[in-house]
Design a protein around this motif. Structure first.
Motif, PDB file in Angstrom:
ATOM      1  N   TYR A   1      -1.943 -20.308  -7.875  1.00  0.00           N
ATOM      2  CA  TYR A   1      -0.600 -20.782  -8.185  1.00  0.00           C
ATOM      3  C   TYR A   1       0.165 -20.915  -6.877  1.00  0.00           C
ATOM      4  O   TYR A   1       0.248 -19.962  -6.101  1.00  0.00           O
ATOM      5  CB  TYR A   1       0.113 -19.799  -9.117  1.00  0.00           C
ATOM      6  CG  TYR A   1      -0.696 -19.489 -10.357  1.00  0.00           C
ATOM      7  CD1 TYR A   1      -0.628 -20.311 -11.475  1.00  0.00           C
ATOM      8  CD2 TYR A   1      -1.563 -18.390 -10.395  1.00  0.00           C
ATOM      9  CE1 TYR A   1      -1.390 -20.049 -12.608  1.00  0.00           C
ATOM     10  CE2 TYR A   1      -2.330 -18.119 -11.521  1.00  0.00           C
ATOM     11  CZ  TYR A   1      -2.237 -18.952 -12.623  1.00  0.00           C
ATOM     12  OH  TYR A   1      -3.001 -18.692 -13.732  1.00  0.00           O
ATOM     13  N   GLY A   2       0.692 -22.101  -6.624  1.00  0.00           N
ATOM     14  CA  GLY A   2       1.389 -22.319  -5.363  1.00  0.00           C
ATOM     15  C   GLY A   2       2.704 -23.028  -5.568  1.00  0.00           C
ATOM     16  O   GLY A   2       2.921 -23.707  -6.577  1.00  0.00           O
ATOM     17  N   THR A   3       3.601 -22.873  -4.600  1.00  0.00           N
ATOM     18  CA  THR A   3       4.870 -23.589  -4.615  1.00  0.00           C
ATOM     19  C   THR A   3       4.972 -24.461  -3.376  1.00  0.00           C
ATOM     20  O   THR A   3       4.262 -24.259  -2.387  1.00  0.00           O
ATOM     21  CB  THR A   3       6.071 -22.632  -4.621  1.00  0.00           C
ATOM     22  OG1 THR A   3       6.187 -22.006  -3.327  1.00  0.00           O
ATOM     23  CG2 THR A   3       5.941 -21.568  -5.698  1.00  0.00           C
TER      24      THR A   3
ATOM     25  N   TYR B   1      -6.490 -31.459  -6.493  1.00  0.00           N
ATOM     26  CA  TYR B   1      -6.146 -30.647  -5.329  1.00  0.00           C
ATOM     27  C   TYR B   1      -6.667 -31.279  -4.049  1.00  0.00           C
ATOM     28  O   TYR B   1      -5.949 -31.375  -3.036  1.00  0.00           O
ATOM     29  CB  TYR B   1      -6.716 -29.231  -5.469  1.00  0.00           C
ATOM     30  CG  TYR B   1      -6.655 -28.453  -4.175  1.00  0.00           C
ATOM     31  CD1 TYR B   1      -5.481 -27.815  -3.784  1.00  0.00           C
ATOM     32  CD2 TYR B   1      -7.754 -28.381  -3.322  1.00  0.00           C
ATOM     33  CE1 TYR B   1      -5.409 -27.127  -2.577  1.00  0.00           C
ATOM     34  CE2 TYR B   1      -7.693 -27.700  -2.117  1.00  0.00           C
ATOM     35  CZ  TYR B   1      -6.517 -27.072  -1.748  1.00  0.00           C
ATOM     36  OH  TYR B   1      -6.448 -26.410  -0.550  1.00  0.00           O
TER      37      TYR B   1
ATOM     38  N   ILE C   1      -0.810 -25.842  -1.137  1.00  0.00           N
ATOM     39  CA  ILE C   1      -0.545 -24.411  -1.134  1.00  0.00           C
ATOM     40  C   ILE C   1      -0.820 -23.887   0.267  1.00  0.00           C
ATOM     41  O   ILE C   1      -1.575 -24.475   1.036  1.00  0.00           O
ATOM     42  CB  ILE C   1      -1.390 -23.646  -2.171  1.00  0.00           C
ATOM     43  CG1 ILE C   1      -2.884 -23.894  -1.954  1.00  0.00           C
ATOM     44  CG2 ILE C   1      -0.980 -24.009  -3.578  1.00  0.00           C
ATOM     45  CD1 ILE C   1      -3.772 -23.098  -2.893  1.00  0.00           C
TER      46      ILE C   1
ATOM     47  N   THR D   1       2.619 -19.081   0.332  1.00  0.00           N
ATOM     48  CA  THR D   1       3.247 -19.533  -0.921  1.00  0.00           C
ATOM     49  C   THR D   1       2.239 -19.622  -2.055  1.00  0.00           C
ATOM     50  O   THR D   1       2.340 -20.495  -2.908  1.00  0.00           O
ATOM     51  CB  THR D   1       3.933 -20.904  -0.727  1.00  0.00           C
ATOM     52  OG1 THR D   1       2.981 -21.837  -0.186  1.00  0.00           O
ATOM     53  CG2 THR D   1       5.129 -20.796   0.207  1.00  0.00           C
ATOM     54  N   VAL D   2       1.282 -18.719  -2.076  1.00  0.00           N
ATOM     55  CA  VAL D   2       0.247 -18.783  -3.111  1.00  0.00           C
ATOM     56  C   VAL D   2       0.062 -17.408  -3.747  1.00  0.00           C
ATOM     57  O   VAL D   2       0.230 -16.378  -3.091  1.00  0.00           O
ATOM     58  CB  VAL D   2      -1.096 -19.267  -2.519  1.00  0.00           C
ATOM     59  CG1 VAL D   2      -1.645 -18.274  -1.503  1.00  0.00           C
ATOM     60  CG2 VAL D   2      -2.127 -19.538  -3.615  1.00  0.00           C
TER      61      VAL D   2
ATOM     62  N   TRP E   1      -8.888 -21.504  -0.651  1.00  0.00           N
ATOM     63  CA  TRP E   1      -8.258 -22.404  -1.629  1.00  0.00           C
ATOM     64  C   TRP E   1      -9.283 -23.452  -2.083  1.00  0.00           C
ATOM     65  O   TRP E   1      -9.348 -23.784  -3.273  1.00  0.00           O
ATOM     66  CB  TRP E   1      -7.049 -23.138  -1.072  1.00  0.00           C
ATOM     67  CG  TRP E   1      -6.101 -22.454  -0.147  1.00  0.00           C
ATOM     68  CD1 TRP E   1      -5.361 -23.048   0.839  1.00  0.00           C
ATOM     69  CD2 TRP E   1      -5.720 -21.059  -0.088  1.00  0.00           C
ATOM     70  NE1 TRP E   1      -4.593 -22.134   1.508  1.00  0.00           N
ATOM     71  CE2 TRP E   1      -4.790 -20.912   0.959  1.00  0.00           C
ATOM     72  CE3 TRP E   1      -6.102 -19.931  -0.811  1.00  0.00           C
ATOM     73  CZ2 TRP E   1      -4.233 -19.678   1.306  1.00  0.00           C
ATOM     74  CZ3 TRP E   1      -5.551 -18.699  -0.465  1.00  0.00           C
ATOM     75  CH2 TRP E   1      -4.621 -18.586   0.567  1.00  0.00           C
TER      76      TRP E   1
ATOM     77  N   PHE F   1       0.962 -25.901  -9.459  1.00  0.00           N
ATOM     78  CA  PHE F   1       1.918 -26.157  -8.371  1.00  0.00           C
ATOM     79  C   PHE F   1       3.308 -26.355  -8.952  1.00  0.00           C
ATOM     80  O   PHE F   1       3.475 -26.916 -10.030  1.00  0.00           O
ATOM     81  CB  PHE F   1       1.491 -27.413  -7.603  1.00  0.00           C
ATOM     82  CG  PHE F   1       2.437 -27.836  -6.504  1.00  0.00           C
ATOM     83  CD1 PHE F   1       2.287 -27.353  -5.215  1.00  0.00           C
ATOM     84  CD2 PHE F   1       3.462 -28.727  -6.758  1.00  0.00           C
ATOM     85  CE1 PHE F   1       3.147 -27.747  -4.192  1.00  0.00           C
ATOM     86  CE2 PHE F   1       4.330 -29.134  -5.753  1.00  0.00           C
ATOM     87  CZ  PHE F   1       4.165 -28.638  -4.469  1.00  0.00           C
TER      88      PHE F   1
END
Length: 336
Positions: free
Chosen positions: A116-118, A150, A161, A165-166, A192, A203
């Protein structure tokens, strides 16, 4: 167990004394507060560990070990993590206040995801932080969800990511055997990538972090030769073994090409143009042809000419960033 936190935050620390307080304060300022923080000091010789000890919060734990590299430090933090979801933050980066809240929201909405990343902001020297140059293959904000591809997003833009931030389920980290310890560069994107070969990646544009490129002692600033990016080997083995779905193969091959081009630039900066040429001759790409041959051009140019061009470009970029900053400040409405 009632005392098990919802998320464990792992921060590797190596000679980042000037920045670690900023990173920890950004965690403590989160809107979501059910967490633990595990700082792994990887044999620092500065005051970073002392700064961590100065924080009076029982949720912060400091683990110290002899210097073994960032992957070993992160893996040590993963072993110590009590939560099933592990979030990562580098000691010289920081989070905006809603970051953990968004990561937990993604986990709840997309339990099938492997990571999960932002989105994140990039802070350069003498300039304000700007949103990373993500690929148009990521749907525009305020979208959040499972990335359509991805590898396509990572091949044609900044990584969707990053190591700051993950968040990754601990079960997935265990399945992947954590971060590879044999590489000093690309160990994060290797993980990743290995996850993305097996799981979808979630994301969100919300809850950003800040990636500080102006901080000192960053691994990506090292000028050492690299024969091959670690994930390139992983991807080639998977392709040769027939383990990659047909729909993923083209995007994966372009991502591999990007990593090879990046490796060539590392070698050019390290004055090993011979290695750069060797890597580029193995690079097969349809979409990144111009970038490949631009790197190949500089691989045949004398190192002194490259250094002069690089210095000139950096000066020009610094002037541009400062001009943009000044223009933004001029346009800001004045308070009366």
């Amino acid at each position: 167990m009632a005392d098990v936190p919802a998320v464990s935050v792992v921060i590797p620390l190596y000679n980042k004394g000037p920045y670690i307080a900023r990173a920890l304060n950004s965690v403590l300022a989160q809107t979501f507060q059910d967490f633990e923080v595990i700082v792994v000091d990887d044999g620092s010789t500065d005051d970073g560990a002392a700064v961590v000890r100065g924080f009076d919060d029982p949720r912060i734990r400091l683990i110290q070990q002899e210097n073994q590299g960032v992957s070993a430090a992160r893996n040590r933090g993963i072993e110590a993590a009590r939560a099933e979801l592990v979030a990562f933050l580098d000691a010289d980066d920081e989070w905006l206040a809603g970051h953990l809240e968004v990561l937990l929201r993604l986990r709840d909405k997309y339990p099938e995801a492997g990571a999960y990343g932002t989105a994140y902001l990039v802070k350069r020297k003498d300039s304000k932080a700007c949103v990373a140059a993500f690929s148009d293959d990521i749907p525009r904000k305020p979208w959040e969800g499972l990335l359509p591809s991805y590898f396509k997003a990572a091949a044609f833009g900044d990584p969707p990511i990053s190591a700051s931030t993950v968040a990754i389920p601990k079960s997935v980290l265990t399945e992947m055997a954590g971060f590879a310890t044999e590489a000093w560069w690309g160990e994060d994107t290797d993980l990743w990538g290995r996850i993305a070969l097996k799981y979808p990646i979630a994301f969100s544009w919300d809850g950003m972090g800040i990636y500080h490129t102006e901080a000192s002692n960053r691994a990506c600033n090292r000028t050492e030769p690299v024969e091959e990016n670690i994930f390139v080997r992983t991807a080639k083995e998977a392709l040769e073994a027939g383990e990659i779905p047909d729909a993923m193969q083209a995007d994966l091959r372009e991502y591999v090409a990007k990593k090879q081009i990046e490796t060539a630039w590392f070698n050019i900066r390290a004055k090993r143009a011979d290695l750069a040429r060797t890597v580029l001759k193995k690079c097969v790409t349809r979409e990144l042809i111009r970038k490949k041959y631009w790197a190949l051009f500089w691989a045949y140019v004398p190192s002194s000419a490259y250094e002069l061009a690089s210095t000139t470009r950096q000066i020009s970029m610094d002037i541009l960033y400062r001009a943009q900053e000044d223009y933004t400040n001029i346009r800001k409405p004045r308070k009366i």
